[in-house]
Motif scaffolding. Structure first.
Motif, PDB file in Angstrom:
ATOM      1  N   ILE A   1     -57.865 -18.352  -4.118  1.00 15.92           N
ATOM      2  CA  ILE A   1     -56.675 -17.818  -4.579  1.00 15.92           C
ATOM      3  C   ILE A   1     -56.161 -16.524  -4.865  1.00 15.92           C
ATOM      4  CG2 ILE A   1     -54.884 -18.421  -6.450  1.00 15.92           C
ATOM      5  CD1 ILE A   1     -55.983 -21.384  -6.280  1.00 15.92           C
ATOM      6  N   ALA A   2     -57.165 -15.769  -5.558  1.00 19.46           N
ATOM      7  CA  ALA A   2     -57.175 -14.310  -5.963  1.00 19.46           C
ATOM      8  C   ALA A   2     -57.246 -13.526  -4.950  1.00 19.46           C
ATOM      9  CB  ALA A   2     -58.230 -14.088  -6.907  1.00 19.46           C
ATOM     10  N   LEU A   3     -57.863 -13.857  -3.836  1.00 14.18           N
ATOM     11  CA  LEU A   3     -58.093 -12.950  -2.489  1.00 14.18           C
ATOM     12  C   LEU A   3     -56.860 -13.033  -1.806  1.00 14.18           C
ATOM     13  CD1 LEU A   3     -59.745 -11.415  -0.669  1.00 14.18           C
ATOM     14  CD2 LEU A   3     -60.451 -13.845   0.166  1.00 14.18           C
ATOM     15  N   HIS A   4     -56.578 -14.362  -1.732  1.00 16.61           N
ATOM     16  CA  HIS A   4     -55.137 -14.733  -0.751  1.00 16.61           C
ATOM     17  C   HIS A   4     -53.904 -14.261  -1.397  1.00 16.61           C
ATOM     18  CE1 HIS A   4     -57.501 -16.442   2.339  1.00 16.61           C
ATOM     19  NE2 HIS A   4     -57.854 -17.678   1.763  1.00 16.61           N
ATOM     20  N   TYR A   5     -53.796 -14.213  -2.790  1.00 14.20           N
ATOM     21  CA  TYR A   5     -52.432 -14.023  -3.475  1.00 14.20           C
ATOM     22  C   TYR A   5     -52.406 -12.368  -2.994  1.00 14.20           C
ATOM     23  CZ  TYR A   5     -49.319 -12.372  -6.800  1.00 14.20           C
ATOM     24  OH  TYR A   5     -48.124 -11.528  -7.315  1.00 14.20           O
ATOM     25  N   TYR A   6     -53.749 -11.618  -3.134  1.00 12.44           N
ATOM     26  CA  TYR A   6     -53.235 -10.056  -3.226  1.00 12.44           C
ATOM     27  C   TYR A   6     -53.217  -9.456  -1.912  1.00 12.44           C
ATOM     28  CZ  TYR A   6     -53.975  -9.733  -8.176  1.00 12.44           C
ATOM     29  OH  TYR A   6     -53.739  -9.636  -9.666  1.00 12.44           O
ATOM     30  N   GLN A   7     -53.739 -10.475  -0.769  1.00 13.50           N
ATOM     31  CA  GLN A   7     -53.533 -10.138   0.607  1.00 13.50           C
ATOM     32  C   GLN A   7     -52.160 -10.409   1.237  1.00 13.50           C
ATOM     33  OE1 GLN A   7     -57.027 -11.775   2.437  1.00 13.50           O
ATOM     34  NE2 GLN A   7     -58.504 -10.005   1.897  1.00 13.50           N
ATOM     35  N   THR A   8     -51.611 -11.592   0.614  1.00 10.66           N
ATOM     36  CA  THR A   8     -50.413 -12.110   1.035  1.00 10.66           C
ATOM     37  C   THR A   8     -49.151 -11.497   0.350  1.00 10.66           C
ATOM     38  OG1 THR A   8     -51.587 -14.199   1.428  1.00 10.66           O
ATOM     39  CG2 THR A   8     -49.091 -14.260   1.338  1.00 10.66           C
TER      40      THR A   8
ATOM     41  N   LEU B   1     -45.214 -12.609   0.913  1.00 12.84           N
ATOM     42  CA  LEU B   1     -43.964 -13.473   1.287  1.00 12.84           C
ATOM     43  C   LEU B   1     -42.700 -12.947   0.920  1.00 12.84           C
ATOM     44  CD1 LEU B   1     -45.798 -16.811   1.354  1.00 12.84           C
ATOM     45  CD2 LEU B   1     -45.405 -15.035   3.396  1.00 12.84           C
ATOM     46  N   GLY B   2     -42.614 -11.826   0.021  1.00 13.76           N
ATOM     47  CA  GLY B   2     -41.502 -11.542  -0.597  1.00 13.76           C
ATOM     48  C   GLY B   2     -41.186 -11.812  -1.896  1.00 13.76           C
ATOM     49  N   SER B   3     -42.073 -12.790  -2.375  1.00 16.71           N
ATOM     50  CA  SER B   3     -41.717 -13.128  -3.983  1.00 16.71           C
ATOM     51  C   SER B   3     -43.202 -13.482  -4.344  1.00 16.71           C
ATOM     52  CB  SER B   3     -40.861 -14.149  -4.059  1.00 16.71           C
ATOM     53  OG  SER B   3     -41.341 -15.413  -3.787  1.00 16.71           O
TER      54      SER B   3
END
Length: 419
Positions: free
Chosen positions: A53-60, A62-64
């Motif tokens: 979750i931490a990894l994907h959040y900082y790599q994603t 989506l505009g918000s």
């Protein structure tokens, strides 16, 4: 670990942004996950959740923040599911995941399971997440439902519905607490809120874990607490958060009821006219038809203006235009902090129980420091300093538990037999 578990299936993530760019664009991330499954599967599932979750959040992007965080949770679910499918020992492993990011002057939450996120603001403790458990999903039967059965988690299925809550505008002094049910299963919500209100966040975490263990420590215990301490966290940015709009949940007017009403009243009018022309009176049937039409109107009106159903009361059960999102009506529960005298009485009872336990086991305890902290608590209460009194009493409990651990370790060493 708790007092009853052989391993710890909880995980957490605390990602503090250090650069101004990261603070402004993606902010700080906090997460608690509580795994489930045999053969260390739960431990693995929660670990994957906290990392992915931490990894994907900082790599994603989506505009918000809310959409990015929800997408990160879904990707973590996919990773846990695939790992479970690859090994029979990990089949159906799962985990809760309660995650929050603070960015642009607001907090955004993406949540699955029954781990919780709370906010404390000006003496009111609020639960910002909905428990995905039988007790919450079926409140009318909650008295007969087991408390530890969850209805949604990451891992068992390839797709998962993610609750998105917020954005919650930040104010200086706001405190947030994320925890697994190892805490909430042992300590009442109002007590958690009061301790978070009276102690600094570091001490609050330590005391809450000690008290959960004293209550039995039946599960792993994870607590993350934070405070909004300065203006930089509350400053807004241009980032926006799109909330999915819920569809109508079936409580609006029904065409069948409208047709029924019109039909009944037309029949009533027909009977009334016929009664005026014919010799036989048809007033009775006319009245019956009119009453039936009025009943239909009442049912129709209650659908428009009556009390919402369970689904409306707990919006995570409603459909939305985007089936990947649910939630959005937090806070779900509110608790005022406990009056200081009541809290002091509870904490004193805890000290008394610990003292009796030490006496029964004939432990050599140094009560001088503990009694000194209790005396300070009593003096603070006399001076109408309730929060200070609670803090001193909590420090006494921490000191007592510290000495307890020394005694337990010594007792364990004394039983070792050299061969």
């Amino acid at each position: 670990m708790g007092m009853r578990r052989a391993n710890n299936q909880d995980s957490k993530a605390v990602m503090i942004a250090t650069s101004e760019k990261r603070v402004a664009s993606q902010g700080h991330l906090f997460l608690v996950a509580d795994g489930m499954g045999a053969h260390a599967a739960g431990e693995l599932a929660s670990q994957i959740a906290s990392e992915r979750i931490a990894l994907h959040y900082y790599q994603t992007n989506l505009g918000s923040p809310a959409e990015s965080l929800a997408e990160a949770v879904r990707q973590a679910n996919q990773a846990i599911f695939e790992r479970g499918q690859s090994n029979p020992e990990f089949h159906n492993m799962g985990t809760t995941a309660s995650s929050m990011v603070i960015v642009g002057g607001s907090a955004h939450i993406a949540h699955v399971g029954d781990s919780r996120i709370y906010r404390l603001r000006r003496g009111v403790f609020e639960q910002l997440t909905f428990d995905h458990s039988l007790v919450w999903e079926m409140p009318a039967s909650s008295g007969r439902m087991p408390k530890n059965v969850i209805t949604r988690s990451l891992g068992p299925a390839a797709e998962v519905l993610v609750d998105v809550e917020g954005p919650f505008e930040l104010q200086i002094g706001d405190r947030f607490l994320l925890c697994s049910d190892g805490l909430t299963g042992e300590i009442e919500d109002d007590m958690i809120g009061t301790l978070l209100d009276c102690l600094d966040v570091q001490t609050a975490v330590k005391v809450l874990i000690e008290l959960a263990n004293l209550q039995g420590g039946n599960d792993n215990i994870t607590v993350v607490a934070l405070e909004v301490a300065n203006d930089s966290a509350t400053q807004s940015s241009t980032a926006t958060s799109r909330r999915p709009k819920p569809k109508r949940d079936g409580h609006g007017p029904s065409r069948v009821l409208l047709v029924t009403t019109l039909a009944c009243w037309l029949v009533a009018i027909a009977f009334a006219l016929a009664s005026a022309v014919l010799t036989n009176s048809l007033i009775g049937p006319a009245v019956v038809a009119f009453v039936l039409g009025a009943i239909s109107v009442g049912v129709w009106a209650s659908g428009l203006f009556g009390k919402p159903s369970v689904a409306a009361a707990f919006p995570t059960m409603r459909d939305t235009e985007d089936s990947l999102y649910r939630g959005g009506d937090a806070p779900y529960r509110r608790y005022p902090v406990v009056e200081p005298k009541k809290m002091i009485a509870r904490l004193r009872e805890t000290i008394d129980v610990l003292r009796n336990t030490a006496d029964e086991k004939h432990w050599s305890m140094d009560w001088k420091k503990i009694d000194g902290l209790c005396a300070k608590a009593e003096q603070a209460m006399k001076s109408s300093q309730g929060k200070e009194a609670i803090a001193m009493q909590c420090h006494a409990i921490v000191e007592t538990m510290s000495q307890f651990r020394i005694q337990i370790d010594q007792a364990a060493n004394d039983t070792v037999i050299d061969l």
